[in-house]
Scaffold this active site. Structure first.
Site, mmCIF file in Angstrom:
data_model
loop_
_atom_site.group_PDB
_atom_site.id
_atom_site.type_symbol
_atom_site.label_atom_id
_atom_site.label_comp_id
_atom_site.label_asym_id
_atom_site.label_seq_id
_atom_site.Cartn_x
_atom_site.Cartn_y
_atom_site.Cartn_z
ATOM 1 N N ASN A 109 0.839 -1.202 -0.156
ATOM 2 C CA ASN A 109 0.002 -0.062 0.011
ATOM 3 C C ASN A 109 0.933 1.384 0.036
ATOM 4 O O ASN A 109 0.611 2.235 -0.878
ATOM 5 C CB ASN A 109 -1.167 -0.030 1.221
ATOM 6 C CG ASN A 109 -1.918 -1.171 1.140
ATOM 7 O OD1 ASN A 109 -2.165 -1.836 0.043
ATOM 8 N ND2 ASN A 109 -2.606 -1.250 2.173
ATOM 9 N N SER A 276 -6.164 10.825 -49.041
ATOM 10 C CA SER A 276 -7.399 10.092 -49.135
ATOM 11 C C SER A 276 -7.045 8.596 -49.954
ATOM 12 O O SER A 276 -6.641 8.878 -50.990
ATOM 13 C CB SER A 276 -8.569 10.909 -49.517
ATOM 14 O OG SER A 276 -9.514 9.998 -50.031
ATOM 15 N N LYS A 282 -6.858 15.043 -51.874
ATOM 16 C CA LYS A 282 -7.062 15.412 -50.508
ATOM 17 C C LYS A 282 -5.708 15.543 -49.732
ATOM 18 O O LYS A 282 -4.744 14.770 -49.765
ATOM 19 C CB LYS A 282 -7.776 14.236 -49.629
ATOM 20 C CG LYS A 282 -9.390 14.329 -49.994
ATOM 21 C CD LYS A 282 -10.241 15.372 -49.432
ATOM 22 C CE LYS A 282 -10.875 14.829 -48.087
ATOM 23 N NZ LYS A 282 -11.366 15.651 -47.523
ATOM 24 N N LYS A 324 -3.893 3.950 -11.893
ATOM 25 C CA LYS A 324 -2.768 3.824 -12.854
ATOM 26 C C LYS A 324 -3.235 3.735 -14.427
ATOM 27 O O LYS A 324 -2.714 4.246 -15.382
ATOM 28 C CB LYS A 324 -1.729 2.640 -12.471
ATOM 29 C CG LYS A 324 -0.886 3.118 -11.250
ATOM 30 C CD LYS A 324 -0.191 2.061 -10.694
ATOM 31 C CE LYS A 324 -0.939 1.132 -10.058
ATOM 32 N NZ LYS A 324 -1.593 1.419 -8.785
HETATM 33 N N1 ARG Z 1 -1.412 -3.762 -7.349
HETATM 34 C C1 ARG Z 1 -2.007 -3.037 -6.319
HETATM 35 C C2 ARG Z 1 -2.379 -1.364 -6.712
HETATM 36 O O1 ARG Z 1 -2.083 -1.095 -7.672
HETATM 37 C C3 ARG Z 1 -1.016 -2.824 -5.089
HETATM 38 C C4 ARG Z 1 -1.451 -2.521 -3.810
HETATM 39 C C5 ARG Z 1 -1.961 -3.940 -3.395
HETATM 40 N N2 ARG Z 1 -2.436 -3.962 -2.231
HETATM 41 C C6 ARG Z 1 -3.226 -4.971 -1.560
HETATM 42 N N3 ARG Z 1 -3.379 -4.761 -0.209
HETATM 43 N N4 ARG Z 1 -3.937 -5.806 -2.250
HETATM 44 O O2 ARG Z 1 -3.205 -0.866 -5.950
#
Ligand code: ARG
Length: 456
Positions: A109, A276, A282, A324
């Site tokens: 985390n 085109s 074009k 992400k």
């Molecule tokens: N792949 C997870 C993410 O991007 C990493 C953290 C995962 N932590 C967990 N307690 N499952 O958030």
């Protein structure tokens, strides 16, 4: 191997593994992950939380992994749960038992939040550089075009003539504010969660200051719950990226319109246009259209991430893995669009004659004729009405205000004279806009000096 298999009796369903893997996304930030692990391992050794020997073995192993990834010798297993488990597992295969000590006092985390911030901080620096390059190009072209004149628009109708320099510099300042926003956001991105562990901190005597310095963060986070569960730095970036895209889409839109035969103000380079498959004549402004179109990706990423975070209880929740996807979508899009806009401008040829000709009979000199009367003591409203009637007369005659003779002018108001007629020349109109931040070449030259100062 799973990092957490101990308490489970049965294997995870394979479909669940596929469903929950983030490797394909988070592997993009492998450099940050390895850097952060090295800093953590070094600090664990210095603090005697693990032995110096183990710490050194871990660091050596991680450096080798980095080399192997870089050279393509090591390829990530796309089925791995995430980047963090993939690297840790590989380290264990490489150096054996010492690898099992790396995760001491750390959780994925705080690890993932640290990696993401580290990665984004770097990327924001690059993006700022690219924005400066684009601003430089706008400035360069502005410097060459302080006397190039075209119709300035409001409501997309001819309003008052402006110089091309002034028009291009309008985009310069939008981008300068974008740069400023990114720069300002940097201090909020550069805050290190590492050391917050899962959510509550840790009993191990970590030295967060040491890892902070090694990783180049500006500060450490103050609250472990906040540190592992906050993604507002992602959302703030996507919001800044959205503004950049909004600005770029406006410029793109203008290039698209300006490159039509009806306008013909610009010829876009062959390098940045396409043809085109059926219509041989074009030349299409695809790059500008794609930039305009890709705004949707970045706004989508912004709204996706805002929605993903909404209502989440503290602290970490797996929902947050989605950050992400949004972040990289926004990041890649904005990066490439800034670069493409720069290329498009570098390959553009301005058609000055076309711009000048489009001013003919366009009445964008009407305000100046009214101002002429105002200078002679007439109320502005009265002057406005006099010129309005002249415009109506000219439209009926199929002529421009500049075609009126001095006699015709005098007939409409006795205070008009030779000088009033001279003021109707569009270039004179543009050059007269001398107020600070106005379009006259003199004012624009002052503006250019201010613009240069932002380029450092
Ligand atoms: N792949 C997870 C993410 O991007 C990493 C953290 C995962 N932590 C967990 N307690 N499952 O958030």
């Amino acid at each position: 191997m799973k990092l957490w298999g101990g308490r489970f009796e049965k294997e995870t369903d394979q479909k669940v593994e596929e469903f929950s893997s983030s490797l394909l996304t988070d592997s993009k930030m492998w450099i940050s992950d390895i850097k952060a692990s090295i800093a953590h391992a070094r600090m664990l050794g210095y603090q005697n939380i693990i032995s110096i020997q183990d710490s050194e073995k871990i660091i050596q192993g991680l450096l080798e992994i980095a080399e192997e990834i870089k050279s393509g010798q090591y390829v990530f297993n796309p089925k791995a749960e995430d980047l963090h488990s993939e690297v840790e597992n590989y380290l264990a295969r490489k150096i054996g038992d010492p690898a099992k000590r790396l995760h001491t006092g750390r959780s994925r985390n705080d690890q993932v939040a640290t990696d993401t911030r580290l990665h984004l901080a770097e990327e924001v620096k690059f993006l700022i550089e690219d924005i400066q390059i684009l601003k430089k190009e706008l400035l360069l072209q502005a410097e060459k075009n302080t006397e190039t004149i075209l119709p300035g628009m409001t409501h997309f109708q001819h309003a008052q003539p402006v110089s091309l320099a002034h028009h291009l510099l309008a985009y310069f300042w939008m981008l300068e504010r974008d740069r400023e926003r990114l720069q300002d956001s940097y201090k909020r991105i550069s805050s290190m969660p590492l050391g917050s562990a899962a959510l509550a901190g840790t009993g191990f005597p970590l030295d967060r200051e040491q890892t902070r310095v090694e990783l180049g963060f500006e500060k450490v986070t103050e609250n472990s719950l906040d540190a592992v569960s906050d993604r507002d730095f992602v959302i703030e970036f996507l919001s800044n990226a959205s503004l950049i895209m909004m600005h770029l889409s406006r410029l793109s839109e203008e290039l698209i319109i300006w490159s039509t035969p009806e306008f013909g103000y610009v010829e876009l380079g062959d390098e940045v246009t396409t043809g085109s498959s059926i219509m041989p004549q074009k030349k299409n402004p695809d790059v500008a259209e794609l930039i305009r179109g890709r705004v949707g990706r970045v706004y989508g990423a912004l709204f996706g991430s805002l929605t993903m975070m909404k209502g989440l209880p503290l602290a970490y929740n797996r929902d947050m893995q989605e950050d992400k996807i949004h972040l990289f979508e926004g990041l890649e899009t904005v990066k490439s669009c800034v670069k493409m806009t720069d290329l498009m401008l570098k390959k553009a040829t301005w058609k000055k004659e076309k711009m000048l000709n489009s001013l003919k009979n366009d009445f964008s000199n009407a305000t100046d004729l009214a101002d002429d009367l105002v200078e002679k003591g007439i109320y502005f409203r009265e002057a406005h009405a006099v010129v309005g009637q002249l415009v109506q007369f000219c439209i009926k005659q199929g002529m421009g205000l500049e075609d009126l003779t001095v006699d015709q002018l005098k007939k409409s108001h006795s205070l008009f004279d030779e000088k009033s007629k001279a003021k109707l020349d569009h270039c004179a109109v543009m050059k007269a806009r001398n107020s600070e931040g106005g379009t006259s070449p003199t004012a624009v030259k002052v503006q250019i000096q201010k613009a240069k100062a932002t380029l450092g």
